[in-house]
Scaffold this active site. Structure first.
Site, mmCIF file in Angstrom:
data_model
loop_
_atom_site.group_PDB
_atom_site.id
_atom_site.type_symbol
_atom_site.label_atom_id
_atom_site.label_comp_id
_atom_site.label_asym_id
_atom_site.label_seq_id
_atom_site.Cartn_x
_atom_site.Cartn_y
_atom_site.Cartn_z
ATOM 1 N N HIS A 117 2.120 -8.398 6.598
ATOM 2 C CA HIS A 117 1.073 -8.267 5.576
ATOM 3 C C HIS A 117 -0.245 -8.905 5.968
ATOM 4 O O HIS A 117 -1.302 -8.335 5.688
ATOM 5 C CB HIS A 117 1.508 -8.840 4.220
ATOM 6 C CG HIS A 117 0.446 -8.744 3.161
ATOM 7 N ND1 HIS A 117 -0.060 -7.547 2.700
ATOM 8 C CD2 HIS A 117 -0.235 -9.713 2.491
ATOM 9 C CE1 HIS A 117 -0.979 -7.774 1.767
ATOM 10 N NE2 HIS A 117 -1.108 -9.080 1.632
ATOM 11 N N HIS A 140 0.820 -1.218 0.000
ATOM 12 C CA HIS A 140 0.000 0.000 0.000
ATOM 13 C C HIS A 140 0.856 1.270 0.000
ATOM 14 O O HIS A 140 0.364 2.351 0.329
ATOM 15 C CB HIS A 140 -0.931 0.009 1.211
ATOM 16 C CG HIS A 140 -2.001 -1.037 1.164
ATOM 17 N ND1 HIS A 140 -3.033 -0.997 0.253
ATOM 18 C CD2 HIS A 140 -2.193 -2.167 1.900
ATOM 19 C CE1 HIS A 140 -3.826 -2.044 0.439
ATOM 20 N NE2 HIS A 140 -3.323 -2.778 1.426
#
Length: 269
Positions: free
Chosen positions: A177, A69
């Site tokens: 993650h 991201h």
């Protein structure tokens, strides 16, 4: 011993506020030399901004890593250039701005830090994390006392293989993650401290940090849905490694979980 805390994905304002309130106390109580945090979800759950990066660093975090991201917040591609203690994934295309690794210095010690994106079940824009790690380790050789390598990946097998690949070359390998901590903190045969996923720092009364109801609704109807960051049961999840500079081995690696209203709780490892 050199003690390093790696903080799992900081999610939104709840995660940021936890760090601001507690990071200095953790440094003192655990005798930490370095605190490194993944902050790719710090801005409303997706991405990071320059202002938020500086806020996290000002509360006692020494360095920040990012993940898939990294570019979610508009304009961050220009801000990251001026953030000396923030690194983007090293295996993104070379044209991407930002630092591929960090050299953090504190109390006469130098810690090298880098992160790579996995390629299983993630968008295939990244170079091979294994080969890129080889190149980064070569660049850091002779410049640091120990190296922390992060693999931001979906597949457990890819993370474990990466840890084994770097065993004895990086002092610490952590996975991130999934936002779900794993129970496999260990010291690998050649002395590298390893954990498959350190989890997240943020609200655990949630689905991976987001409010429960809209996530369930998305699974039911498949329509586009906003996922606001939740705010209940805020915890830090991370890993603490204890590195012996004489033997060049990690002697202790453990999962660390701390709720917003309690002290540090030792995990496994």
């Amino acid at each position: 011993m050199i003690r390093v805390l790696f903080v799992g994905d900081v999610v939104g304002k709840p995660g940021r506020d936890w760090l601001a309130a507690r990071a200095p106390g953790l440094r003192e109580s655990l005798g930490l030399h370095f605190i490194v945090a993944n902050a790719e979800n710090a801005a409303a759950g997706s991405g990071l901004t320059g202002a938020l990066a500086n806020s996290i660093l000002s509360c006692g975090v020494d360095g920040i890593t990012l993940g898939d991201h990294v570019w979610d917040q508009r304009g961050f591609e220009t801000e990251i250039v001026g953030l000396e203690r923030v690194c983007r994934p090293a295996n993104l295309p070379e044209i991407n701005p930002g630092r591929r690794f960090l050299v953090l210095e504190r109390d006469g010690l130098r810690l090298g830090v880098f992160t790579v994106l996995g390629r299983q079940f993630l968008p295939p824009r990244a170079d091979c994390p294994f080969r890129v790690a080889d190149r980064v380790l070569a660049e850091l050789e002779g410049r640091v006392d120990l190296v922390l390598a992060e693999i931001h990946a979906e597949a457990t097998s890819e993370k474990i293989a990466f840890g084994r690949y770097l065993d004895g070359r990086a002092a610490i390998v952590v996975g991130t993650h999934t936002h779900v901590p794993t129970a496999d903190a260990t010291v690998l045969p050649s002395g590298t401290g390893y954990i498959t996923d350190v989890g997240m720092t943020g609200p655990y009364d949630s689905v991976l940090g987001r409010e429960v109801k809209p996530v369930i609704e998305r699974f039911l109807h498949g329509m586009p849905t906003r996922f606001p960051v939740a705010d209940g049961d805020v915890r830090l999840s991370g890993a603490v490694a204890e590195f012996d500079p004489v033997s060049r081995r990690v002697v202790s690696m453990r999962l660390l979980t701390v709720a917003a209203n309690e002290g540090a709780a030792a995990g496994t490892g």
